[in-house]
Write a protein that holds these residues in place. Structure first.
Motif, short mmCIF file in Angstrom:
data_model
loop_
_atom_site.label_atom_id
_atom_site.label_comp_id
_atom_site.label_asym_id
_atom_site.label_seq_id
_atom_site.Cartn_x
_atom_site.Cartn_y
_atom_site.Cartn_z
N GLN A 1 5.91 8.05 -6.43
CA GLN A 1 5.84 7.17 -4.89
C GLN A 1 5.01 5.92 -5.36
O GLN A 1 5.24 4.89 -4.92
CB GLN A 1 4.89 8.03 -3.80
N TYR A 2 4.23 5.94 -6.33
CA TYR A 2 3.38 4.80 -6.51
C TYR A 2 4.26 3.56 -7.11
O TYR A 2 5.25 3.68 -7.94
CB TYR A 2 2.08 5.06 -7.68
N ARG B 1 -1.93 -1.39 -3.89
CA ARG B 1 -2.88 -0.34 -3.83
C ARG B 1 -2.45 0.89 -3.62
O ARG B 1 -1.53 1.18 -2.51
CB ARG B 1 -4.00 -0.56 -2.77
N ASN B 2 -2.48 2.01 -4.53
CA ASN B 2 -2.07 3.34 -4.46
C ASN B 2 -2.96 4.14 -3.98
O ASN B 2 -4.01 4.18 -4.82
CB ASN B 2 -1.49 3.59 -5.88
N ARG C 1 3.56 11.37 -7.76
CA ARG C 1 3.06 10.23 -8.48
C ARG C 1 4.36 9.15 -8.56
O ARG C 1 3.88 7.97 -8.69
CB ARG C 1 2.41 10.46 -9.87
N ASP D 1 4.03 -0.24 -9.17
CA ASP D 1 3.12 -1.15 -10.19
C ASP D 1 3.23 -2.58 -9.95
O ASP D 1 4.53 -2.94 -9.77
CB ASP D 1 3.65 -0.52 -11.61
N LEU E 1 -4.20 8.34 -3.02
CA LEU E 1 -3.89 9.68 -2.92
C LEU E 1 -4.83 10.07 -1.92
O LEU E 1 -6.05 9.89 -1.83
CB LEU E 1 -4.16 10.30 -4.34
N THR F 1 0.93 -1.33 -0.05
CA THR F 1 0.02 -0.07 0.09
C THR F 1 0.93 1.31 -0.03
O THR F 1 1.94 1.24 0.64
CB THR F 1 -0.92 0.18 1.34
N VAL F 2 0.78 2.15 -0.73
CA VAL F 2 1.21 3.54 -0.87
C VAL F 2 0.33 4.60 -0.66
O VAL F 2 -0.76 4.60 -1.02
CB VAL F 2 1.72 3.80 -2.55
N ALA G 1 0.01 8.63 -0.45
CA ALA G 1 0.67 9.60 -0.86
C ALA G 1 -0.28 10.95 -1.02
O ALA G 1 -1.47 10.93 -0.56
CB ALA G 1 0.86 9.65 -2.43
#
Length: 295
Positions: free
Chosen positions: A239-240, A247-248, A237, A242, A250, A223-224, A226
């Motif tokens: 930070q995300y 799960r990214n 972005r 792939d 914001l 999980t990120v 941001a």
């Protein structure tokens, strides 16, 4: 006095640029205080309590990994009690120390910091009896564990990694790092004195190695979290991650009114912390909204 301020024999302009670059990082880092009395309080509240045994509801210990210029206490004065109060066994470590620089950590070579994390996770698992841990890190602390997972066998010991404003692909520091080629010698100066900073520059040899072959490893949930107002890990972005089991998030998609920047999202933002709790226990997750600040 920090080493880059006292030691360099470089032309004045180069030294000034390096000092300004590092001063900016200091300005956006959490303020460090003497850790000893706070550590005692943390232990008394169940944080860093090696007698803690994970419950059936929360069967894995949580290891908190601080960011650059942080330490095992100051980075977590809000999140650690937040998780302890929800029934987790919570632990935090210091890593990336430089000789003669107290309290401000995360400055050493990041591959060596990952080795420190490896040792610490083993210590926590041995004390708690759990087969795996969950990791939660802020900034460098959300990125560095990726090295542990990919290159040091950490994937066998970790269930989930939650990164709060992690520099997973390095950072341009609002474009300042792009100026380094115009100041010959400064990049080497930073690398020699604070290798942990040099490793985090977008395109550095460390970041290139870390991201080669993909962002993730099998068997770990990622999980990120941001914020679009991040002024340190830029562009935000990057930070995300792939890959599968990613799960990214914001922060402003959860609460448009949240103005947290790089430091606040990792140190005081209870909306972000609610999302951390969801990532640690997805089976019991509840919607994260602006009202989560009172949860």
């Amino acid at each position: 006095m920090l080493p880059w301020i006292r030691a360099a024999r470089v032309p004045r302009t180069r030294s000034l640029f390096a000092t300004l670059l590092l001063a900016l990082a200091l300005l956006v880092a959490p303020t460090a205080t003497a850790a000893t009395p706070v550590a005692a309080e943390a232990t008394s509240r169940g944080w860093n309590d090696y007698s803690c045994k994970p419950s059936a509801a929360h069967p894995r210990p949580v290891v908190l990994v601080h960011g650059t210029f942080g330490n095992s206490i100051d980075n977590w004065l809000v999140l650690a009690p937040y998780l302890v109060n929800r029934g987790y066994c919570v632990f935090s470590l210091d890593y990336g120390q430089l000789p003669g620089v107290p309290f401000f950590h995360g400055l050493g070579p990041i591959d060596k910091s990952a080795e420190q994390l490896d040792v610490f996770v083993d210590k926590v698992l041995a004390a708690t009896g759990a087969p795996k841990a969950d990791l939660v890190g802020h900034s460098q602390g959300g990125m560095m564990p990726n090295y542990y997972l990919k290159f040091l066998g950490g994937a066998d010991k970790v269930n989930a990694l939650v990164g709060i404003a992690p520099d997973n692909h390095g950072t341009t520091l609002l474009g300042l790092t792009k100026l380094l080629p115009f100041f010959p010698g400064v990049e080497r100066f930073i690398g020699d004195n604070t290798p942990g900073l040099a490793d985090q520059v977008a395109g550095s040899p460390f970041i290139t190695k870390l991201t080669a072959g993909g962002d993730t490893v099998p068997g770990v949930r990622y999980t990120v979290i941001a914020t679009k107002y991040d002024e340190v890990v830029t562009p935000y972005r990057t930070q995300y991650l792939d890959g599968p089991n990613v799960r990214n998030v914001l922060l402003q998609d959860l609460c448009p009114l949240d103005l947290s920047e790089h430091v606040a999202i990792g140190t005081i933002d209870r909306i972000a912390f609610h999302e951390v709790a969801n990532a640690l226990d997805p089976a019991r997750a509840t919607p994260t909204t602006c009202a989560s600040v009172i949860g």
